[in-house]
Scaffold this motif. Structure first.
Motif, PDB file in Angstrom:
ATOM      1  N   VAL A   1       0.821  -1.211   0.000  1.00 26.83           N
ATOM      2  CA  VAL A   1       0.000   0.000   0.000  1.00 26.83           C
ATOM      3  C   VAL A   1       0.856   1.262   0.000  1.00 26.83           C
ATOM      4  O   VAL A   1       0.555   2.234  -0.701  1.00 26.83           O
ATOM      5  CB  VAL A   1      -0.944   0.004   1.217  1.00 26.83           C
ATOM      6  N   LEU A   2       1.944   1.273   0.767  1.00 29.57           N
ATOM      7  CA  LEU A   2       2.755   2.482   0.909  1.00 29.57           C
ATOM      8  C   LEU A   2       3.335   2.986  -0.414  1.00 29.57           C
ATOM      9  O   LEU A   2       3.317   4.199  -0.662  1.00 29.57           O
ATOM     10  CB  LEU A   2       3.866   2.253   1.942  1.00 29.57           C
ATOM     11  N   PRO A   3       3.866   2.114  -1.281  1.00 30.67           N
ATOM     12  CA  PRO A   3       4.330   2.615  -2.583  1.00 30.67           C
ATOM     13  C   PRO A   3       3.216   3.271  -3.388  1.00 30.67           C
ATOM     14  O   PRO A   3       3.454   4.239  -4.119  1.00 30.67           O
ATOM     15  CB  PRO A   3       4.857   1.354  -3.276  1.00 30.67           C
ATOM     16  N   GLY A   4       1.995   2.731  -3.252  1.00 28.42           N
ATOM     17  CA  GLY A   4       0.857   3.334  -3.944  1.00 28.42           C
ATOM     18  C   GLY A   4       0.572   4.736  -3.438  1.00 28.42           C
ATOM     19  O   GLY A   4       0.275   5.655  -4.213  1.00 28.42           O
ATOM     20  N   ILE A   5       0.657   4.922  -2.112  1.00 31.66           N
ATOM     21  CA  ILE A   5       0.461   6.248  -1.524  1.00 31.66           C
ATOM     22  C   ILE A   5       1.563   7.194  -1.970  1.00 31.66           C
ATOM     23  O   ILE A   5       1.308   8.364  -2.292  1.00 31.66           O
ATOM     24  CB  ILE A   5       0.429   6.146   0.016  1.00 31.66           C
ATOM     25  N   TYR A   6       2.789   6.682  -2.011  1.00 31.63           N
ATOM     26  CA  TYR A   6       3.914   7.521  -2.434  1.00 31.63           C
ATOM     27  C   TYR A   6       3.692   8.050  -3.852  1.00 31.63           C
ATOM     28  O   TYR A   6       3.861   9.255  -4.111  1.00 31.63           O
ATOM     29  CB  TYR A   6       5.222   6.726  -2.380  1.00 31.63           C
ATOM     30  N   ILE A   7       3.304   7.172  -4.779  1.00 29.17           N
ATOM     31  CA  ILE A   7       3.089   7.586  -6.169  1.00 29.17           C
ATOM     32  C   ILE A   7       1.930   8.564  -6.263  1.00 29.17           C
ATOM     33  O   ILE A   7       1.986   9.553  -7.009  1.00 29.17           O
ATOM     34  CB  ILE A   7       2.821   6.356  -7.066  1.00 29.17           C
ATOM     35  N   TRP A   8       0.866   8.309  -5.505  1.00 29.44           N
ATOM     36  CA  TRP A   8      -0.300   9.208  -5.515  1.00 29.44           C
ATOM     37  C   TRP A   8       0.120  10.632  -5.160  1.00 29.44           C
ATOM     38  O   TRP A   8      -0.327  11.600  -5.792  1.00 29.44           O
ATOM     39  CB  TRP A   8      -1.330   8.685  -4.518  1.00 29.44           C
ATOM     40  N   VAL A   9       0.974  10.778  -4.173  1.00 26.88           N
ATOM     41  CA  VAL A   9       1.432  12.098  -3.749  1.00 26.88           C
ATOM     42  C   VAL A   9       2.472  12.658  -4.713  1.00 26.88           C
ATOM     43  O   VAL A   9       2.367  13.796  -5.166  1.00 26.88           O
ATOM     44  CB  VAL A   9       2.016  12.040  -2.312  1.00 26.88           C
ATOM     45  N   ALA A  10       3.469  11.849  -5.045  1.00 25.14           N
ATOM     46  CA  ALA A  10       4.599  12.343  -5.833  1.00 25.14           C
ATOM     47  C   ALA A  10       4.199  12.783  -7.236  1.00 25.14           C
ATOM     48  O   ALA A  10       4.759  13.743  -7.783  1.00 25.14           O
ATOM     49  CB  ALA A  10       5.686  11.265  -5.913  1.00 25.14           C
ATOM     50  N   ALA A  11       3.207  12.121  -7.823  1.00 28.52           N
ATOM     51  CA  ALA A  11       2.805  12.451  -9.197  1.00 28.52           C
ATOM     52  C   ALA A  11       1.637  13.428  -9.251  1.00 28.52           C
ATOM     53  O   ALA A  11       1.071  13.658 -10.322  1.00 28.52           O
ATOM     54  CB  ALA A  11       2.441  11.174  -9.955  1.00 28.52           C
ATOM     55  N   VAL A  12       1.309  14.050  -8.131  1.00 25.42           N
ATOM     56  CA  VAL A  12       0.056  14.799  -8.023  1.00 25.42           C
ATOM     57  C   VAL A  12      -0.016  16.016  -8.942  1.00 25.42           C
ATOM     58  O   VAL A  12      -1.097  16.378  -9.415  1.00 25.42           O
ATOM     59  CB  VAL A  12      -0.198  15.211  -6.562  1.00 25.42           C
ATOM     60  N   ILE A  13       1.101  16.672  -9.219  1.00 22.99           N
ATOM     61  CA  ILE A  13       1.033  17.878 -10.071  1.00 22.99           C
ATOM     62  C   ILE A  13       1.392  17.584 -11.521  1.00 22.99           C
ATOM     63  O   ILE A  13       1.602  18.513 -12.310  1.00 22.99           O
ATOM     64  CB  ILE A  13       1.918  19.016  -9.518  1.00 22.99           C
ATOM     65  N   ALA A  14       1.432  16.314 -11.902  1.00 17.74           N
ATOM     66  CA  ALA A  14       1.763  15.963 -13.286  1.00 17.74           C
ATOM     67  C   ALA A  14       0.721  16.492 -14.269  1.00 17.74           C
ATOM     68  O   ALA A  14       1.060  16.982 -15.354  1.00 17.74           O
ATOM     69  CB  ALA A  14       1.906  14.449 -13.425  1.00 17.74           C
ATOM     70  N   CYS A  15      -0.561  16.404 -13.889  1.00 14.10           N
ATOM     71  CA  CYS A  15      -1.622  16.885 -14.790  1.00 14.10           C
ATOM     72  C   CYS A  15      -1.507  18.382 -15.071  1.00 14.10           C
ATOM     73  O   CYS A  15      -1.489  18.785 -16.239  1.00 14.10           O
ATOM     74  CB  CYS A  15      -2.992  16.533 -14.210  1.00 14.10           C
ATOM     75  N   PRO A  16      -1.423  19.248 -14.049  1.00 12.98           N
ATOM     76  CA  PRO A  16      -1.257  20.678 -14.356  1.00 12.98           C
ATOM     77  C   PRO A  16       0.070  20.987 -15.064  1.00 12.98           C
ATOM     78  O   PRO A  16       0.147  21.970 -15.813  1.00 12.98           O
ATOM     79  CB  PRO A  16      -1.337  21.360 -12.988  1.00 12.98           C
TER      80      PRO A  16
END
Length: 260
Positions: free
Chosen positions: A164-179
């Motif tokens: 689960v933790l790697p999934g949370i890490y990616i969710w946060v780390a990639a958060v501004i990729a769309c903008p």
């Protein structure tokens, strides 16, 4: 790598939880209507895709039959056993339907990109054009957003499967990729890697901000469907505000929105 993206990746910044969240909340209160529209459009499309996939796989018919079979069961322990047995037996079909729905719904990802544009219009100009919500479907954005969506989909699923933790890490780390895609010339791959490089500099602070915004969204979901429609856009507004505080804007970047 072009000079603009390289400059962004090397940028040093600091963000404060209270400032970002307060600005996100203030902007969110002005965007409840268009945010709700985006959630309704996405939810309707997701329901339709899920319905079609469940019909194609036969899972819908099996589920309906199961619901009829358990109607007369009064013992909660027996009921729990039957439900567990049902989902274990049909786990593969359930996963195919759920993951298939999520994958097809990547086609709607440009709605999030358009919402970033709406946030910027209102934040800078005090008003927005409803048509801007669909800006992400324009060719100059759509292909890059699709690449980003596919990359994020597979990496996040793999990370979550392992732990689960790697999934949370990616969710946060990639958060501004769309903008990053919407407001720069970055490709989908560049946006993904740039977001990770930038967020890693203040990962925990970004996590705190997203966590609180998500809790409000989840609270709305638990209360009722209407609550989810109203509160979930706060997460998207927070993503925009994180981009604003981490990357920032040039003075004239908004002028082309709606005219490109």
């Amino acid at each position: 790598m072009n000079s603009e993206i390289e400059k962004i990746q090397n940028k040093e910044y600091s963000i404060k939880y209270g400032v970002v969240f307060n600005e996100s909340w203030n902007l969110f209160t002005k965007l409840i209507g268009v945010g709700a529209l985006a959630v309704i459009l996405y939810s309707f499309a997701s329901f339709l895709v899920n319905f079609l996939l469940e019909s194609l796989t036969g899972f819908r018919n099996v589920t309906n039959e199961f619901m009829m079979d358990i109607q007369g069961i009064q013992d909660p322990n027996v009921l729990l056993y039957e439900v567990q047995d049902f989902y274990m037996e049909h786990m593969n079909t359930l996963l195919i339907t759920r993951l298939g729905t999520e994958f097809v719904m990547l086609l709607a990802f440009p709605l999030a990109g358009g919402f970033m544009m709406v946030c910027r219009e209102l934040d800078k100009n005090g008003a927005f054009n409803i048509g801007t919500l669909f800006e992400g479907f324009k060719p100059q954005y759509w292909s890059r957003l699709m690449v980003l969506a596919v990359i994020y989909f597979f990496i996040s699923k793999i990370a979550t499967v392992f732990f689960v933790l790697p999934g949370i890490y990616i969710w946060v780390a990639a958060v501004i990729a769309c903008p990053i895609v919407m407001f720069t010339n970055a490709s989908g791959v560049q946006a993904f890697t740039t977001s990770i490089k930038l967020v890693n500099k203040n990962w925990f602070t970004v996590f705190q901000i997203l966590f609180v915004a998500s809790l409000i969204g989840i609270a709305g979901y638990l209360l009722c469907l209407v609550g989810r429609i109203v509160t979930y856009p706060l997460v998207l507004v927070t993503v925009y505000m994180l981009y604003k505080h981490i990357v920032g804007f040039q003075e004239n970047e908004i002028e082309e929105i709606g005219h490109s």
